[in-house]
Design a protein around this motif. Structure first.
Motif, short mmCIF file in Angstrom:
data_model
loop_
_atom_site.label_atom_id
_atom_site.label_comp_id
_atom_site.label_asym_id
_atom_site.label_seq_id
_atom_site.Cartn_x
_atom_site.Cartn_y
_atom_site.Cartn_z
N PRO A 123 81.77 5.43 46.10
CA PRO A 123 81.72 6.59 47.03
C PRO A 123 83.09 7.19 47.32
O PRO A 123 83.24 8.41 47.39
CB PRO A 123 81.05 6.02 48.29
CG PRO A 123 80.91 4.56 48.09
CD PRO A 123 81.04 4.27 46.64
N ARG B 190 70.51 1.89 42.13
CA ARG B 190 71.46 2.49 43.07
C ARG B 190 72.71 1.63 43.20
O ARG B 190 73.39 1.66 44.22
CB ARG B 190 70.82 2.67 44.44
CG ARG B 190 69.59 3.58 44.41
CD ARG B 190 69.18 3.93 45.82
NE ARG B 190 67.85 4.49 45.87
CZ ARG B 190 67.56 5.76 45.60
NH1 ARG B 190 68.51 6.57 45.24
NH2 ARG B 190 66.31 6.19 45.67
N TRP C 261 73.87 1.29 47.09
CA TRP C 261 73.34 2.17 48.12
C TRP C 261 71.99 1.63 48.58
O TRP C 261 71.13 1.33 47.75
CB TRP C 261 73.14 3.58 47.57
CG TRP C 261 74.42 4.28 47.26
CD1 TRP C 261 75.03 4.40 46.04
CD2 TRP C 261 75.26 4.99 48.19
NE1 TRP C 261 76.19 5.13 46.15
CE2 TRP C 261 76.36 5.51 47.46
CE3 TRP C 261 75.19 5.24 49.56
CZ2 TRP C 261 77.37 6.25 48.06
CZ3 TRP C 261 76.20 5.98 50.16
CH2 TRP C 261 77.28 6.47 49.41
N LEU D 65 70.79 7.03 52.70
CA LEU D 65 71.23 5.74 52.15
C LEU D 65 72.63 5.40 52.67
O LEU D 65 73.45 6.30 52.89
CB LEU D 65 71.29 5.80 50.63
CG LEU D 65 69.98 6.20 49.93
CD1 LEU D 65 70.14 7.54 49.24
CD2 LEU D 65 69.56 5.15 48.91
N PHE E 207 76.10 2.86 51.98
CA PHE E 207 76.73 2.07 50.93
C PHE E 207 77.18 0.71 51.46
O PHE E 207 77.79 0.62 52.52
CB PHE E 207 77.94 2.83 50.36
CG PHE E 207 78.49 2.18 49.12
CD1 PHE E 207 77.86 2.33 47.89
CD2 PHE E 207 79.65 1.40 49.18
CE1 PHE E 207 78.37 1.73 46.75
CE2 PHE E 207 80.16 0.80 48.03
CZ PHE E 207 79.51 0.96 46.81
N TRP F 150 80.11 4.88 54.43
CA TRP F 150 79.64 5.93 53.53
C TRP F 150 78.13 6.12 53.63
O TRP F 150 77.38 5.16 53.52
CB TRP F 150 80.03 5.59 52.09
CG TRP F 150 81.50 5.68 51.88
CD1 TRP F 150 82.40 4.67 51.97
CD2 TRP F 150 82.25 6.86 51.57
NE1 TRP F 150 83.66 5.14 51.74
CE2 TRP F 150 83.61 6.47 51.49
CE3 TRP F 150 81.92 8.20 51.36
CZ2 TRP F 150 84.62 7.39 51.21
CZ3 TRP F 150 82.93 9.10 51.08
CH2 TRP F 150 84.25 8.69 51.00
#
Lengths: 184, 184
Positions: free
Chosen positions: A55, A87, A94, A116, A118, A131
């Protein structure tokens, strides 16, 4: 401030103008167009591979944005034969939080929005980060109907577009400022 | 939606772009320029007389905006000899709420922001409405210093500009949607 000036320069916007789309605009003006034609390009929404990028590396891939950045991405399947989305990135993953939100244009359900967060490390032992991502997907049913109505090439082409759309998403990334500073 | 389309048309902006300035941008890029030169015009910030207009009549005077509208206005004195601002309209009055907020550019105090709520009727017996206004004013001290540094015409012109700036404000109007529907 640097990002803001870049943004104004890129589009020659007067001060104070920003890309602040509504959920519905993102879906109908951006994601639907990208799904209909993969060559569709928008200055405000870059293309990124969310499985290959961490991210904190994403903001530099965007052409504009100060605290939020928008990307198109192709969803990666977790298993070749299944429908679950992969993901994970190299350093984390995520994880969905809360319930998906339905996005309407008037009374028509045009898409859904998933939130979502992180986590660094590997599930279920990851560490939550600052994130956050909002993932938009089309309502494939509506999209199929409107594409076949609007398309000159008829029903067959429309249904192949819907198959592609399953993999397309538009992502809106945001971050707690302290995490950005901590990571970059 | 109508306002949004007008906005895009007026400036030929792609979907999702909006005038969403920060407090600091409003002061340094808009209000400071208007104070320095009354002829300064910006598509995003119209001119309005807040003593002659009721809040529900203001949105139609703006050239863009969906839920927020921006205006320059000249402050009206309550009494010819005093410094207090007249905030009454024909049908009601604006009343300050909370504490003024200092607006910084980096470490420099560039201005202040006051929040006001509209009451119908006459004080102190008015009825609170859903209309809220944020009034921005320059930090006259900083403005005097920067104008005299930047001005070719020297200290005298600068101080006359500061005198004018006392009366100038930039206003950001917002409203609870239900009140708009109720009033319009």
């Amino acid at each position: 401030m640097e990002h803001s000036e870049q943004e104004q320069h890129a589009m020659d916007l007067p001060p104070g103008f920003r890309f602040h789309p509504t959920d519905e605009e993102l879906i109908t003006h951006y994601l639907a167009k990208k799904v209909a034609d993969a060559r569709f390009a928008a200055l405000a929404v870059s293309v990124a591979d969310l499985n290959k990028c961490e991210p904190w590396d994403l903001p530099s891939l965007a052409r504009m944005g100060e605290k939020e950045w928008y990307f198109f991405c192709l969803k990666d399947r977790k298993y070749p034969t299944g429908l679950r989305t992969n993901r994970a990135t190299e350093s984390g993953y995520w994880k969905a939080t809360g319930k998906d939100k339905d996005i309407f244009r008037g009374k028509a359900l045009v898409g859904m929005k998933k939130t979502l967060v992180f986590y660094t490390g590997r599930a279920p032992k990851g560490d939550k980060s600052g994130w956050v991502m909002h993932e938009y997907r089309l309502n494939a049913k509506l999209h199929a109907a409107s594409t076949s109505r609007g398309s000159l090439s008829g029903g067959r082409a429309a249904s192949s577009k819907v198959a592609t759309s399953f993999h397309h998403a538009c992502v809106y990334l945001a971050c707690d400022r302290s995490y950005i500073l901590g990571h970059s």
